[in-house]
Design an enzyme around this catalytic site. Structure first.
Site, PDB file in Angstrom:
ATOM      1  NE  ARG A 104      -3.893  -0.721   1.735  1.00 34.11           N
ATOM      2  CZ  ARG A 104      -5.065  -0.689   1.094  1.00 34.11           C
ATOM      3  NH1 ARG A 104      -5.623   0.451   0.787  1.00 34.11           N
ATOM      4  NH2 ARG A 104      -5.676  -1.805   0.771  1.00 34.11           N
ATOM      5  CB  THR A 108      -1.744   7.375  -2.964  1.00 35.29           C
ATOM      6  OG1 THR A 108      -1.270   6.028  -3.062  1.00 35.29           O
ATOM      7  CG2 THR A 108      -0.807   8.289  -3.725  1.00 35.29           C
ATOM      8  CG  ASP A 200       4.749 -11.031  10.088  1.00 32.74           C
ATOM      9  OD1 ASP A 200       4.922 -11.882   9.184  1.00 32.74           O
ATOM     10  OD2 ASP A 200       4.593  -9.831   9.843  1.00 32.74           O
ATOM     11  CG  ASP A 203       8.584 -11.674  10.159  1.00 33.59           C
ATOM     12  OD1 ASP A 203       9.183 -11.563   9.066  1.00 33.59           O
ATOM     13  OD2 ASP A 203       8.280 -10.694  10.875  1.00 33.59           O
TER      14      ASP A 203
HETATM   15  N1  URA Z   1      -0.429 -10.546   9.176  1.00 36.36           N
HETATM   16  C1  URA Z   1       0.105 -11.507   9.965  1.00 36.36           C
HETATM   17  O1  URA Z   1       0.961 -12.273   9.539  1.00 36.36           O
HETATM   18  N2  URA Z   1      -0.312 -11.584  11.238  1.00 36.36           N
HETATM   19  C2  URA Z   1      -1.258 -10.780  11.748  1.00 36.36           C
HETATM   20  O2  URA Z   1      -1.608 -10.921  12.913  1.00 36.36           O
HETATM   21  C3  URA Z   1      -1.798  -9.788  10.901  1.00 36.36           C
HETATM   22  C4  URA Z   1      -1.378  -9.703   9.615  1.00 36.36           C
END
Ligand code: URA
Length: 209
Positions: A104, A108, A200, A203
């Site tokens: 994103r 903008t 995440d 990750d």
């Molecule tokens: N993306 C992820 O990997 N974990 C989240 O909690 C939110 C977005």
């Protein structure tokens, strides 16, 4: 929630619990994500049409059933969607794979597609968009919009965990798209992470943190 399907099968819940545990390392996390994706797609494809065919077994001629209808395309949203791909390809080895990468624009706030490579015949395929975490639903929604702009209209979204915010957003933006998840969590924290979630996903799949 009519177009939202939550797969709370005991095997899926068990595997998801291990994925949520912060002590689970990347190797096991990746394996579990692929296993859950495969189990989910086994169910999602339950309504695929079949046709009767004539075959010959070692014993006699027989009637059997094989898949008919539109071929399938898989579209992982980079990068976490890649973590679901291998498990699904185990079940659907002839599916073609397209990739979409989005970010994103911070000024903008418009979605920018930095990578898109789809099969030439994507519009005539039944597409499964892969995005494990639906937090705001923004990237999944943008990815689906890019596919629709390219003439693709048979689209289902396969995810792992969704926040209620994402579901509300996607139902409004893409009411024609069925959403398949293993869990709907409590909500988002101030950093737009899903709570309790699993952190995440990208990750944890790729070991980048
Ligand atoms: N993306 C992820 O990997 N974990 C989240 O909690 C939110 C977005």
């Amino acid at each position: 929630m009519s177009n939202v399907h939550v797969f709370d099968h005991p095997l899926i819940l068990h595997k998801l619990a291990i994925m949520r545990d912060k002590r689970t390392g990347s190797k096991e996390f990746r394996e579990l994500l692929n296993e859950i994706a495969m189990l989910m797609v086994y169910e999602i494809t339950r309504d695929l049409p079949t046709e009767e065919v004539d075959i010959e077994t070692p014993l006699c001629k027989a009637k059997a059933h094989m898949l008919s209808g539109k071929p399938i395309g898989l579209v992982p949203i980079l990068r976490a969607g890649l973590g679901m791909l291998e498990g699904i390809l185990n079940l659907l080895p002839t599916a073609k794979v397209g990739h979409i990468g989005l970010y994103r624009d911070p000024e903008t706030l418009q979605p920018v597609e930095y990578y898109c490579k789809l099969p030439d015949d994507a519009p005539s395929r039944e597409l499964l968009v892969l995005e494990p975490m639906l937090a705001t639903g923004g990237s999944a929604g943008d990815g689906i919009a890019f596919l629709k702009n390219r003439g693709c209209h048979s689209i289902r979204l396969v995810s792992l965990i969704a926040a209620p915010e994402a579901i509300a957003y996607l139902q409004k933006r893409h009411p024609d798209v069925d959403i398949f998840v293993a869990a709907v969590d409590e909500g988002l924290n101030e950093h737009a992470y899903i709570v309790p979630g699993l952190g995440d996903a990208g990750d944890r799949i790729f070991g980048t943190r």
